[in-house]
Design a protein around this motif. Sequence first.
Motif, PDB file in Angstrom:
ATOM      1  N   PRO A 122       0.727  -1.090  -0.056  1.00 30.25           N
ATOM      2  CA  PRO A 122      -0.010   0.133   0.040  1.00 30.25           C
ATOM      3  C   PRO A 122       0.848   1.340  -0.120  1.00 30.25           C
ATOM      4  N   TRP A 123       1.942   1.303   0.390  1.00 28.65           N
ATOM      5  CA  TRP A 123       2.755   2.557   0.604  1.00 28.65           C
ATOM      6  C   TRP A 123       3.845   2.790  -0.517  1.00 28.65           C
ATOM      7  N   TRP A 124       3.800   1.774  -1.535  1.00 27.20           N
ATOM      8  CA  TRP A 124       4.556   1.880  -2.481  1.00 27.20           C
ATOM      9  C   TRP A 124       4.021   2.395  -3.721  1.00 27.20           C
ATOM     10  N   PRO A 125       4.527   3.187  -4.604  1.00 30.78           N
ATOM     11  CA  PRO A 125       3.706   3.929  -5.836  1.00 30.78           C
ATOM     12  C   PRO A 125       3.034   2.695  -6.568  1.00 30.78           C
ATOM     13  N   SER A 126       1.664   3.214  -6.914  1.00 28.78           N
ATOM     14  CA  SER A 126       0.812   2.203  -7.483  1.00 28.78           C
ATOM     15  C   SER A 126       1.164   1.614  -8.822  1.00 28.78           C
ATOM     16  N   ASP A 127       2.033   1.967  -9.420  1.00 26.79           N
ATOM     17  CA  ASP A 127       2.671   1.535 -10.639  1.00 26.79           C
ATOM     18  C   ASP A 127       3.732   0.369 -10.488  1.00 26.79           C
ATOM     19  N   LYS A 128       4.420   0.619  -9.312  1.00 25.79           N
ATOM     20  CA  LYS A 128       5.523  -0.406  -9.017  1.00 25.79           C
ATOM     21  C   LYS A 128       5.160  -1.205  -7.629  1.00 25.79           C
ATOM     22  N   ASN A 129       3.806  -1.607  -7.180  1.00 26.15           N
ATOM     23  CA  ASN A 129       3.726  -2.017  -6.100  1.00 26.15           C
ATOM     24  C   ASN A 129       3.524  -3.507  -5.693  1.00 26.15           C
ATOM     25  N   GLU A 130       3.332  -4.280  -6.966  1.00 26.79           N
ATOM     26  CA  GLU A 130       3.091  -5.846  -6.833  1.00 26.79           C
ATOM     27  C   GLU A 130       4.228  -6.463  -6.502  1.00 26.79           C
ATOM     28  N   VAL A 131       4.028  -7.438  -5.526  1.00 15.04           N
ATOM     29  CA  VAL A 131       5.140  -8.149  -5.056  1.00 15.04           C
ATOM     30  C   VAL A 131       4.650  -9.557  -4.778  1.00 15.04           C
ATOM     31  N   THR A 132       5.491 -10.564  -4.904  1.00 16.67           N
ATOM     32  CA  THR A 132       4.849 -11.957  -4.467  1.00 16.67           C
ATOM     33  C   THR A 132       5.066 -12.164  -3.063  1.00 16.67           C
ATOM     34  N   LEU A 133       4.397 -13.166  -2.375  1.00 19.41           N
ATOM     35  CA  LEU A 133       4.643 -13.494  -1.163  1.00 19.41           C
ATOM     36  C   LEU A 133       5.855 -14.007  -1.017  1.00 19.41           C
ATOM     37  N   HIS A 134       6.593 -14.532  -1.887  1.00 20.81           N
ATOM     38  CA  HIS A 134       8.110 -15.043  -1.601  1.00 20.81           C
ATOM     39  C   HIS A 134       8.971 -13.951  -1.591  1.00 20.81           C
ATOM     40  N   HIS A 135       8.684 -12.904  -2.219  1.00 24.11           N
ATOM     41  CA  HIS A 135       9.413 -11.581  -2.100  1.00 24.11           C
ATOM     42  C   HIS A 135       9.243 -10.992  -0.838  1.00 24.11           C
ATOM     43  N   ALA A 136       7.890 -10.784  -0.217  1.00 23.20           N
ATOM     44  CA  ALA A 136       7.630 -10.025   0.767  1.00 23.20           C
ATOM     45  C   ALA A 136       8.207 -10.835   2.013  1.00 23.20           C
ATOM     46  N   VAL A 137       8.141 -11.944   1.997  1.00 24.61           N
ATOM     47  CA  VAL A 137       9.094 -12.866   3.220  1.00 24.61           C
ATOM     48  C   VAL A 137      10.326 -12.548   3.043  1.00 24.61           C
ATOM     49  N   VAL A 138      10.975 -12.765   1.923  1.00 23.07           N
ATOM     50  CA  VAL A 138      12.577 -12.462   1.839  1.00 23.07           C
ATOM     51  C   VAL A 138      12.815 -11.096   2.476  1.00 23.07           C
ATOM     52  N   ARG A 139      11.995 -10.082   1.977  1.00 21.64           N
ATOM     53  CA  ARG A 139      12.199  -8.584   2.383  1.00 21.64           C
ATOM     54  C   ARG A 139      12.126  -8.593   3.779  1.00 21.64           C
ATOM     55  N   VAL A 140      11.041  -9.350   4.712  1.00 23.18           N
ATOM     56  CA  VAL A 140      10.817  -9.358   6.002  1.00 23.18           C
ATOM     57  C   VAL A 140      12.037  -9.934   6.805  1.00 23.18           C
ATOM     58  N   ILE A 141      12.600 -11.108   6.301  1.00 21.90           N
ATOM     59  CA  ILE A 141      13.959 -11.875   6.833  1.00 21.90           C
ATOM     60  C   ILE A 141      15.010 -10.905   6.548  1.00 21.90           C
ATOM     61  N   ALA A 142      15.214 -10.073   5.786  1.00 25.13           N
ATOM     62  CA  ALA A 142      16.393  -9.432   5.425  1.00 25.13           C
ATOM     63  C   ALA A 142      16.556  -8.282   6.536  1.00 25.13           C
ATOM     64  N   ASP A 143      15.081  -7.913   6.432  1.00 25.37           N
ATOM     65  CA  ASP A 143      15.153  -6.466   7.475  1.00 25.37           C
ATOM     66  C   ASP A 143      14.951  -6.851   8.806  1.00 25.37           C
ATOM     67  N   THR A 144      14.624  -8.142   9.153  1.00 18.51           N
ATOM     68  CA  THR A 144      14.637  -8.569  10.603  1.00 18.51           C
ATOM     69  C   THR A 144      16.144  -8.820  11.115  1.00 18.51           C
ATOM     70  N   HIS A 145      16.806  -9.627  10.136  1.00 19.73           N
ATOM     71  CA  HIS A 145      18.083 -10.117  10.519  1.00 19.73           C
ATOM     72  C   HIS A 145      19.061  -8.736  10.605  1.00 19.73           C
ATOM     73  N   ARG A 146      18.762  -7.950   9.635  1.00 17.24           N
ATOM     74  CA  ARG A 146      19.504  -6.400   9.811  1.00 17.24           C
ATOM     75  C   ARG A 146      19.510  -6.025  11.104  1.00 17.24           C
ATOM     76  N   HIS A 147      18.258  -5.895  11.508  1.00 18.63           N
ATOM     77  CA  HIS A 147      17.970  -5.218  12.826  1.00 18.63           C
ATOM     78  C   HIS A 147      18.454  -6.086  14.030  1.00 18.63           C
ATOM     79  N   ALA A 148      18.395  -7.569  13.893  1.00 24.06           N
ATOM     80  CA  ALA A 148      19.043  -8.457  14.764  1.00 24.06           C
ATOM     81  C   ALA A 148      20.250  -8.053  14.975  1.00 24.06           C
ATOM     82  N   GLY A 149      21.098  -7.860  13.760  1.00 25.88           N
ATOM     83  CA  GLY A 149      22.630  -7.496  13.780  1.00 25.88           C
ATOM     84  C   GLY A 149      22.771  -6.197  14.709  1.00 25.88           C
ATOM     85  N   HIS A 150      21.684  -5.273  14.310  1.00 19.48           N
ATOM     86  CA  HIS A 150      21.955  -4.108  14.901  1.00 19.48           C
ATOM     87  C   HIS A 150      21.921  -4.156  16.426  1.00 19.48           C
ATOM     88  N   ALA A 151      20.931  -4.991  16.947  1.00 19.07           N
ATOM     89  CA  ALA A 151      20.820  -5.408  18.160  1.00 19.07           C
ATOM     90  C   ALA A 151      21.826  -5.909  18.865  1.00 19.07           C
TER      91      ALA A 151
END
Length: 198
Positions: A122-151
């Motif tokens: 919803p917060w991406w530009p409407s002409d570029k906002n489609e993602v697969t569930l696979h893509h979304a899960v990988v994105r969340v994994i990357a973000d969470t591991h990044r912050h776990a490293g910060h922690a």
Amino acid sequence: MTASGPKADLHRYLQSARDALLWKLEGLSEYDIRRPLTPTGTNLLGMVKHVASVELGYLGDTFGRPSGEPLPWLEDGAELNADMWATADESREQMVGLYRRAWAHADATIDALALDTVGRVPWWPSDKNEVTLHHAVVRVIADTHRHAGHADVLRELMDGAVGMNKGNDSMPPADSEWWENYRSRLERVAREADRGSI
């Protein structure tokens, strides 16, 4: 032997990052989990609040599965960066509880949908906002591991505690004297390299 397959593999890596991030809060005071330890204010409880919000967005709203969790820090007009710190009224229990509910909601999305299911961020530009569930899960994994490293780094700065999880600090076995000598050696090497670059 743990279950294998694309979803099981993704979930295992996501859960390990979730667990690592929460583990970094254990044994710390309210002050220590909230205090800003970088010039940009990075703090442990704020990262938990942030990743909970990320999971609910990417693995909920994106696939038409809103959680119903109120996230006032993400609403229009919210204070800038409000998802990266917890107010005095937002308790550790509330933020950890929110994160655990976000896990359950995200896991239900992963279980219910095929990895090639297309969602719209919803917060991406409407002409570029489609993602697969696979893509979304990988994105969340990357973000969470990044912050776990910060922690991990923040926690080491506070009290010297390090590691991937309770049972695995992933560090070579050595005493404090060895680590002090090791760090001093790295400092000498850095200075030598700096002098050599002039």
